[in-house]
Every structure is written in structure tokens, then in C-alpha cells.
Design a protein around this motif. Structure first.
Motif, PDB file in Angstrom:
ATOM      1  N   ASN A   1      73.168 -89.956   6.398  1.00 57.40           N
ATOM      2  CA  ASN A   1      72.071 -88.715   7.135  1.00 57.40           C
ATOM      3  C   ASN A   1      72.247 -88.824   8.676  1.00 57.40           C
ATOM      4  O   ASN A   1      71.479 -88.005   8.114  1.00 57.40           O
ATOM      5  CB  ASN A   1      71.555 -89.044   6.110  1.00 57.40           C
ATOM      6  CG  ASN A   1      70.601 -87.415   5.576  1.00 57.40           C
ATOM      7  OD1 ASN A   1      71.813 -86.523   4.970  1.00 57.40           O
ATOM      8  ND2 ASN A   1      69.841 -87.232   5.246  1.00 57.40           N
ATOM      9  N   ASP A   2      73.036 -89.876   9.230  1.00 59.69           N
ATOM     10  CA  ASP A   2      73.354 -89.195  10.741  1.00 59.69           C
ATOM     11  C   ASP A   2      71.648 -89.844  11.359  1.00 59.69           C
ATOM     12  O   ASP A   2      71.254 -89.070  12.454  1.00 59.69           O
ATOM     13  CB  ASP A   2      73.502 -87.751  10.997  1.00 59.69           C
ATOM     14  CG  ASP A   2      73.532 -88.375  12.498  1.00 59.69           C
ATOM     15  OD1 ASP A   2      74.159 -88.657  13.010  1.00 59.69           O
ATOM     16  OD2 ASP A   2      73.534 -87.033  13.368  1.00 59.69           O
ATOM     17  N   VAL A   3      70.920 -91.151  10.761  1.00 63.50           N
ATOM     18  CA  VAL A   3      70.509 -91.693  11.121  1.00 63.50           C
ATOM     19  C   VAL A   3      71.094 -92.176  12.519  1.00 63.50           C
ATOM     20  O   VAL A   3      71.696 -92.371  13.222  1.00 63.50           O
ATOM     21  CB  VAL A   3      69.474 -93.084  10.485  1.00 63.50           C
ATOM     22  CG1 VAL A   3      70.556 -93.459  10.432  1.00 63.50           C
ATOM     23  CG2 VAL A   3      68.218 -93.494  10.762  1.00 63.50           C
ATOM     24  N   ARG A   4      69.405 -91.691  13.429  1.00 67.07           N
ATOM     25  CA  ARG A   4      69.976 -92.324  14.831  1.00 67.07           C
ATOM     26  C   ARG A   4      69.441 -93.681  15.312  1.00 67.07           C
ATOM     27  O   ARG A   4      66.985 -93.725  15.573  1.00 67.07           O
ATOM     28  CB  ARG A   4      69.791 -91.277  16.329  1.00 67.07           C
ATOM     29  CG  ARG A   4      69.694 -91.705  17.600  1.00 67.07           C
ATOM     30  CD  ARG A   4      69.237 -90.177  18.327  1.00 67.07           C
ATOM     31  NE  ARG A   4      69.524 -90.907  19.587  1.00 67.07           N
ATOM     32  CZ  ARG A   4      69.151 -90.164  20.877  1.00 67.07           C
ATOM     33  NH1 ARG A   4      68.189 -88.470  20.132  1.00 67.07           N
ATOM     34  NH2 ARG A   4      69.085 -90.509  21.584  1.00 67.07           N
ATOM     35  N   VAL A   5      69.580 -94.812  15.107  1.00 63.08           N
ATOM     36  CA  VAL A   5      69.356 -95.971  15.833  1.00 63.08           C
ATOM     37  C   VAL A   5      68.587 -96.635  16.972  1.00 63.08           C
ATOM     38  O   VAL A   5      70.329 -96.662  18.072  1.00 63.08           O
ATOM     39  CB  VAL A   5      69.608 -96.894  15.032  1.00 63.08           C
ATOM     40  CG1 VAL A   5      68.603 -98.657  15.472  1.00 63.08           C
ATOM     41  CG2 VAL A   5      69.436 -97.008  13.283  1.00 63.08           C
ATOM     42  N   LEU A   6      68.453 -96.481  17.695  1.00 66.37           N
ATOM     43  CA  LEU A   6      67.800 -96.627  19.187  1.00 66.37           C
ATOM     44  C   LEU A   6      67.673 -98.151  19.589  1.00 66.37           C
ATOM     45  O   LEU A   6      66.966 -99.224  18.716  1.00 66.37           O
ATOM     46  CB  LEU A   6      67.218 -95.857  20.074  1.00 66.37           C
ATOM     47  CG  LEU A   6      67.773 -94.543  19.922  1.00 66.37           C
ATOM     48  CD1 LEU A   6      66.257 -93.884  20.537  1.00 66.37           C
ATOM     49  CD2 LEU A   6      68.660 -94.406  20.162  1.00 66.37           C
ATOM     50  N   SER A   7      66.792 -98.542  20.738  1.00 64.92           N
ATOM     51  CA  SER A   7      68.060 -99.833  20.767  1.00 64.92           C
ATOM     52  C   SER A   7      66.143-100.619  20.644  1.00 64.92           C
ATOM     53  O   SER A   7      65.689-101.222  20.289  1.00 64.92           O
ATOM     54  CB  SER A   7      67.570 -99.833  22.100  1.00 64.92           C
ATOM     55  OG  SER A   7      67.131-100.155  23.308  1.00 64.92           O
ATOM     56  N   ASP A   8      65.012 -99.859  21.105  1.00 65.56           N
ATOM     57  CA  ASP A   8      63.551-100.646  20.837  1.00 65.56           C
ATOM     58  C   ASP A   8      62.213 -99.372  20.364  1.00 65.56           C
ATOM     59  O   ASP A   8      62.680 -98.154  20.792  1.00 65.56           O
ATOM     60  CB  ASP A   8      63.468-101.142  22.372  1.00 65.56           C
ATOM     61  CG  ASP A   8      63.030-100.301  23.156  1.00 65.56           C
ATOM     62  OD1 ASP A   8      62.863 -99.037  23.386  1.00 65.56           O
ATOM     63  OD2 ASP A   8      62.484-100.238  24.843  1.00 65.56           O
TER      64      ASP A   8
END
Length: 378
Positions: free
Chosen positions: A236-243
């Protein structure tokens, strides 16, 4: 070298040099301002031995003393010194708790009396690497009985919680054609196609916020189901960034209408006169993942009695209220004195959830490594 002399003479480079093999930040913060390591070594009066006045050295993370917005440290120092015949010095080594772990491993004297900003991850790291740990059993300090149920994370009783945050979703109502965007109410709801690409999260291997959210998904879906759930989030296109900082910046720039953050978000937004429609809170499954912070006294501290008095000071109702406001977190005790506006904008979940120390010590590395392998492969 005497440890007091050491603290007054070593610079940031010296601390980094001694702690260089510790490996990065200890992740001490509980709110949006505390997830990056500080470059400051110490703050406050550093000449506390003059005239025989005792010096209490309290180690902590940098943002507790000098966050970009507001910090409890300076107020605590001024208030404590106004009552106690002592000088309070904050020491903020770049690598946080890792600095003291490395000193203990090297057989070097610990150069502080107390530590403020401990969490369960730090405690597990300490206990895994040091047979004798770092901290003393502080016993029944005054105020400890007022700590809320469920916040104590040390089964050996060395750590006393002083505040907590709850990880939740923050969402922007204005990011829809009619200005009525609403976050889903459940974890399953996040998988609906209408929320495709709408969630910003953080990498749990390097972010305390991201780890809390991962652990909440494990609570919701179980150790045998959370990876399947995250696969569906990826679909579902979750966007996981570094912090946290990176993800919240993206959220503030309206790159997505939802971000994993803290349920005190409206406190800061209201303080800055921001549009609260852009800072709505959602507790998925009517739950928030608790992230308490604690404090303790180092074993063999130079001033153990004064350090215990400091812990008792930190648990006083008026001090608990000030810490909560300045750290933008919830107090740990049931007796904290809080103004009405804080209580209005700081939202506590209907149900707080967390894992025990034992469950995390036995499983958290395996859980996060499995998540990392799966996420990297897709």
C-alpha cells in the motif's frame, strides 16, 4: 585524573574519542526534539567544587538541556540549586549511554552520579554487555509509589520512570479535496486502497519512534503475523524514512497526510500557533505504544545520597508538571501538576500498550532484523 577535573576539562572531541567504539547514539529522546545525538559535552555551571559546595553530575541526552524548542534542563538546574546546597552539572556525551558502557568495559571510573533519559533499549544493552550493570538499586525513593502502572520497565527496580510518550498517528485533515481527510481507526484500515501512499513511518533499526510503531504492529498482529502485515503496508506504498526528523519534515511539507509521531503533537502545535487541523491524533485500535523514560543513580557515584535526593526532586508534582510541559511528554506520576491547556492538547490513548523488558530482551533483535531483511528485499 579526578573525574570532576575530567568533566571540566575534556571537550566534545575528547568525549567522542573515549566513546568512539561505542557505536552511535543511545536514542534517549521521547519526543520530536530528542531523536538526534547532541554535539554538546556539558551544560551549566562547571566549577561546583569551589568553597566546598558538592557537585552533582547528571548525565543525559543533549536535547534535555538544549533542544531547539524548549528543554527542562535549565529550569531543573536553577530550581534544584535554589533549594539544595549543591551545583548541578549536566554532562551530555555524544554517544549517550554507550559512553558509560565503554568506560565500564575499559575499567575506567564512571564520571557521573546519575543518568536521566534511560529507556528499555538502553537497559537491555547495558545488561547484555555488563555483568554488573551500571546502576544501583535506588529503592523506595519518595514519589516512586506515584508512578503510573505499566511505566516501570526495569524488573530489578534500578530505573525510576519520570515521563512517557505515546506513539500514535498524526494526520492532516486539510489534505483532501474537501478538507476532511480522516485517518483510519485500525491497523487493518491502513491497508485500504484509499490510504495508498498516505503514511510516513520511520526505520525501526535506527529510530525509537519507528521501533515503537513496529512493536505496536507486533502487539496487534502477533510475532507470527507482523511481517505479513508489513508486506501489505509496503504493497500500500508506506514510505519509511530514516528517522523521526526526516519523516516529520516530509509530513510538514505535505508529502503525505499521515505520519507516525507522538500524541502530544498538538501541545507543540498550539504553542506555535499552528493550525490544529494539521495536527490531529489517531490511536490505531484505540491504543498508543508507551515509550517511558527513566533515571537512576550510578553504582559507586561520588554523591549517591544527593543523587537520590535529585530523583525524589524529579518526582515532585510541580517538577513533574514542568518536565512534561518543557519536554512535551506526559508525566510519569499520577500527582503531577499540569495547567489546563496542556491537559487539553496532550492526548493519552484509551489503552497504553508495551512489551515487558523480558519479552524485548529475548526477541526485539530477532523481530527488527527480520523486518529489515524483508523490507530490504522488496
Amino acid at each position: 585524573m579526578k573525574r570532576r577535573t575530567f568533566l571540566r576539562t575534556v571537550g566534545a572531541g575528547g568525549v567522542a574519542g573515549l566513546a568512539g567504539c561505542a557505536g552511535g547514539s543511545g536514542g534517549g529522546g521521547s519526543t520530536s526534539t530528542t531523536e538526534s545525538a547532541t554535539t554538546q559535552t556539558q551544560t551549566g555551571t562547571t566549577t561546583g567544587m569551589a568553597g566546598g559546595t558538592p557537585e552533582l553530575v547528571v548525565a543525559t541526552y543533549g536535547a534535555f538541556v538544549d533542544a531547539p524548542s524548549t528543554s527542562p534542563g535549565p529550569w531543573i538546574k536553577e530550581t534544584f540549586e535554589s533549594e539544595f546546597d549543591a551545583t548541578l552539572t549536566f554532562a551530555t556525551p555524544d554517544s549517550e549511554i554507550n559512553y558509560f558502557i565503554e568506560r565500564a568495559l575499559q575499567g575506567v571510573e564512571i564520571d557521573a552520579d546519575a543518568y536521566v533519559g534511560l529507556n528499555v533499549d538502553m537497559l537491555i544493552r547495558i545488561d547484555d554487555r555488563l555483568d554488573d550493570g551500571l546502576f544501583a538499586d535506588v529503592g523506595d525513593v519518595d514519589g516512586r509509589g506515584e508512578v503510573k502502572d505499566g511505566l516501570n520497565f526495569d524488573p530489578q527496580g534500578r530505573i525510576v520512570p519520570y515521563d512517557t510518550s505515546y506513539v500514535s498517528l498524526v494526520y492532516n485533515e486539510t489534505m483532501s479535496d474537501d478538507g476532511t481527510f480522516t485517518a483510519p481507526e485500525t491497523f487493518d484500515g491502513l491497508l485500504d486502497s484509499e490510504y495508498e501512499g498516505d503514511l510516513l513511518a520511520q526505520n525501526p533499526t535506527g529510530s525509537s519512534t519507528g521501533k515503537s510503531f513496529l512493536l505496536h504492529t507486533i502487539k496487534a498482529k502477533g510475532p507470527d503475523g507482523y511481517l505479513d502485515y508489513w508486506q501489505e503496508l509496503q504493497n500500500n506504498d508506506v514510505r519509511v524514512l530514516s528517522d523521526w526528523s526526516s519523516s516529520y519534515t516530509a509530513y510538514s511539507n505535505e508529502e503525505a497526510p499521515m505520519v507516525v509521531s507522538y500524541s502530544t503533537d498538538q501541545v507543540y502545535a498550539n504553542r506555535e500557533d499552528q493550525d490544529l487541523a494539521k495536527h490531529q491524533i489517531r490511536f490505531l485500535n484505540d491504543q498508543g505504544y508507551a515509550y517511558p523514560e527513566g533515571m537512576s543513580v550510578f553504582r559507586n557515584a561520588d554523591n549517591p545520597d544527593l543523587a537520590e535526593q535529585f530523583l525524589e526532586f524529579m518526582l515532585r508534582p510541580e517538577v513533574q508538571g514542568e518536565i512534561a510541559q518543557r519536554n512535551v511528554a506526559f508525566p510519569a506520576t499520577t500527582t503531577a501538576e499540569l495547567p489546563d491547556d496542556f491537559a487539553e492538547y496532550a492526548q493519552a490513548p484509551p489503552e497504553a500498550v508495551t512489551f515487558t523488558y523480558d519479552a524485548l530482551r529475548d526477541n526485539v533483535s530477532e523481530w527488527t532484523q527480520a523486518w529489515e531483511r524483508q523490507f530490504a528485499s522488496n
